[in-house]
Design a protein around this motif. Structure first.
Motif, PDB file in Angstrom:
ATOM      1  N   GLU A 279       0.818  -1.189   0.018  1.00 33.03           N
ATOM      2  CA  GLU A 279      -0.009  -0.128   0.033  1.00 33.03           C
ATOM      3  C   GLU A 279       0.743   1.309   0.087  1.00 33.03           C
ATOM      4  OE1 GLU A 279      -3.249   2.188  -0.077  1.00 33.03           O
ATOM      5  OE2 GLU A 279      -3.156   0.415  -0.249  1.00 33.03           O
ATOM      6  N   GLY A 280       0.687   2.064  -0.890  1.00 33.73           N
ATOM      7  CA  GLY A 280       1.425   3.311  -1.113  1.00 33.73           C
ATOM      8  C   GLY A 280       2.665   3.311  -1.640  1.00 33.73           C
TER       9      GLY A 280
ATOM     10  N   TYR B 217       5.097   3.277  -4.839  1.00 34.55           N
ATOM     11  CA  TYR B 217       4.827   4.052  -6.331  1.00 34.55           C
ATOM     12  C   TYR B 217       5.722   3.051  -7.243  1.00 34.55           C
ATOM     13  CZ  TYR B 217       3.629   8.424  -4.052  1.00 34.55           C
ATOM     14  OH  TYR B 217       2.943   9.181  -3.235  1.00 34.55           O
TER      15      TYR B 217
ATOM     16  N   VAL C 101       0.663   4.291  -8.476  1.00 30.11           N
ATOM     17  CA  VAL C 101       0.725   4.044  -6.913  1.00 30.11           C
ATOM     18  C   VAL C 101      -0.170   2.850  -6.768  1.00 30.11           C
ATOM     19  CG1 VAL C 101      -0.997   5.663  -6.549  1.00 30.11           C
ATOM     20  CG2 VAL C 101       0.482   4.977  -4.964  1.00 30.11           C
TER      21      VAL C 101
ATOM     22  N   HIS D  15      -2.701   1.209  -4.392  1.00 26.55           N
ATOM     23  CA  HIS D  15      -3.585   1.696  -3.494  1.00 26.55           C
ATOM     24  C   HIS D  15      -4.870   0.803  -3.386  1.00 26.55           C
ATOM     25  CE1 HIS D  15      -6.166   4.401  -0.939  1.00 26.55           C
ATOM     26  NE2 HIS D  15      -6.879   4.464  -2.321  1.00 26.55           N
ATOM     27  N   GLN D  16      -5.213   0.228  -2.274  1.00 26.09           N
ATOM     28  CA  GLN D  16      -6.413  -0.719  -1.967  1.00 26.09           C
ATOM     29  C   GLN D  16      -6.290  -1.851  -3.159  1.00 26.09           C
ATOM     30  OE1 GLN D  16      -9.630   1.822  -2.124  1.00 26.09           O
ATOM     31  NE2 GLN D  16      -9.315   2.797  -0.130  1.00 26.09           N
TER      32      GLN D  16
ATOM     33  N   TYR E 108      -3.368   2.868  -9.282  1.00 24.47           N
ATOM     34  CA  TYR E 108      -3.804   4.245  -9.679  1.00 24.47           C
ATOM     35  C   TYR E 108      -2.954   5.070 -10.426  1.00 24.47           C
ATOM     36  CZ  TYR E 108      -7.869   2.963  -6.876  1.00 24.47           C
ATOM     37  OH  TYR E 108      -9.349   2.418  -6.517  1.00 24.47           O
TER      38      TYR E 108
ATOM     39  N   GLU F 177      -0.769  11.748  -4.753  1.00 25.79           N
ATOM     40  CA  GLU F 177      -1.849  10.941  -3.992  1.00 25.79           C
ATOM     41  C   GLU F 177      -2.582  10.060  -5.351  1.00 25.79           C
ATOM     42  OE1 GLU F 177      -2.671  10.942  -0.876  1.00 25.79           O
ATOM     43  OE2 GLU F 177      -0.964  12.006  -0.595  1.00 25.79           O
ATOM     44  N   PRO F 178      -3.281   9.135  -5.008  1.00 29.72           N
ATOM     45  CA  PRO F 178      -3.951   8.429  -5.989  1.00 29.72           C
ATOM     46  C   PRO F 178      -4.959   9.096  -6.797  1.00 29.72           C
ATOM     47  CG  PRO F 178      -3.859   7.212  -4.080  1.00 29.72           C
ATOM     48  CD  PRO F 178      -3.503   8.455  -3.699  1.00 29.72           C
TER      49      PRO F 178
END
Length: 218
Positions: A23-24, A26, A70, A72-73, A77, A84-85
């Motif tokens: 998660e998070g 790049y 990135v 994410h979940q 994204y 940020e996503p």
């Protein structure tokens, strides 16, 4: 007994490629040409480092392009300027079922893995049947080939919705199916295939994942 391959895992960069994405994190990935599996050339939790790595990769390659995503979940994204996503990426880390990978490389198998323009892999199987006049007919039938979704007949891509079965006799329909919404009427649009890969334009070789493109030129 240790082998030379075992000692490769003492290198951090090698180990990193075998660890699941977190998660998070790049990822700098190849966005053109599309490959059957996600090609990740750099992983980092530092947005600035990953962004610079993407820019360097694009400068170093003339016939490939690289993008920043990135994790994410559980999905990839797009990345907005703050790191940020943004919107979900059409290009994901697809997991192809081993049976279909084996069939792809088996010269006796009647089928192959093909990558949709959006990056989704599917298996094009050769299906034979008889016509009403009892004449043998062979056609390609797209099948899902992912680990969590395999063997299902499809006519449209489950990822982008694009048609996978195209009547090449109707050139107007064929061209309309492949023009992304953001490219309609743009003078930069190229839209030609090279080794099964669609080159959308020189600025965005794989297309732009949005309904509007910042480089649109009428």
């Amino acid at each position: 007994m240790d082998t030379p391959e075992d000692f490769q895992f003492l290198t951090a960069s090698v180990v990193q490629q075998h660890n699941p994405y977190q998660e998070g994190e790049y990822l700098v990935i190849k966005t053109y040409p599309r490959e059957k599996r996600l090609c990740c050339v750099h992983r980092s939790f530092d947005y600035s480092i990953a962004r610079n790595k993407r820019d360097l990769e694009n400068l170093a390659h003339d016939y490939s392009s690289f993008g920043l995503r990135v994790f994410h979940q559980g999905k990839l994204y797009q990345v907005i300027n703050s790191g940020e996503p943004g919107i979900i990426s059409k290009q994901q880390d697809w997991k192809i079922h081993p049976d279909y990978e084996d069939a792809h490389y088996d010269q006796n198998a009647e089928g192959e893995i093909i990558v949709c323009d959006c990056s989704y892999p599917y298996f094009s199987a050769l299906v034979s049947y008889s016509s009403l006049c009892n004449e043998p007919i062979a056609e390609s039938q797209p099948l899902t080939c992912l680990v969590d979704d395999e063997g299902r007949e499809i006519d449209n891509c489950p990822n982008c919705g694009g048609r996978l079965i195209i009547d090449y006799e109707d050139e107007e329909d064929w061209e309309e199916d492949y023009i992304p919404t953001a490219c309609e009427g743009c003078s930069n649009y190229h839209g030609q295939f090279y080794n099964r890969n669609l080159l959308v334009c020189a600025i965005h070789p794989h297309g732009f994942d949005s309904k509007s493109c910042p480089d649109f030129t009428s």
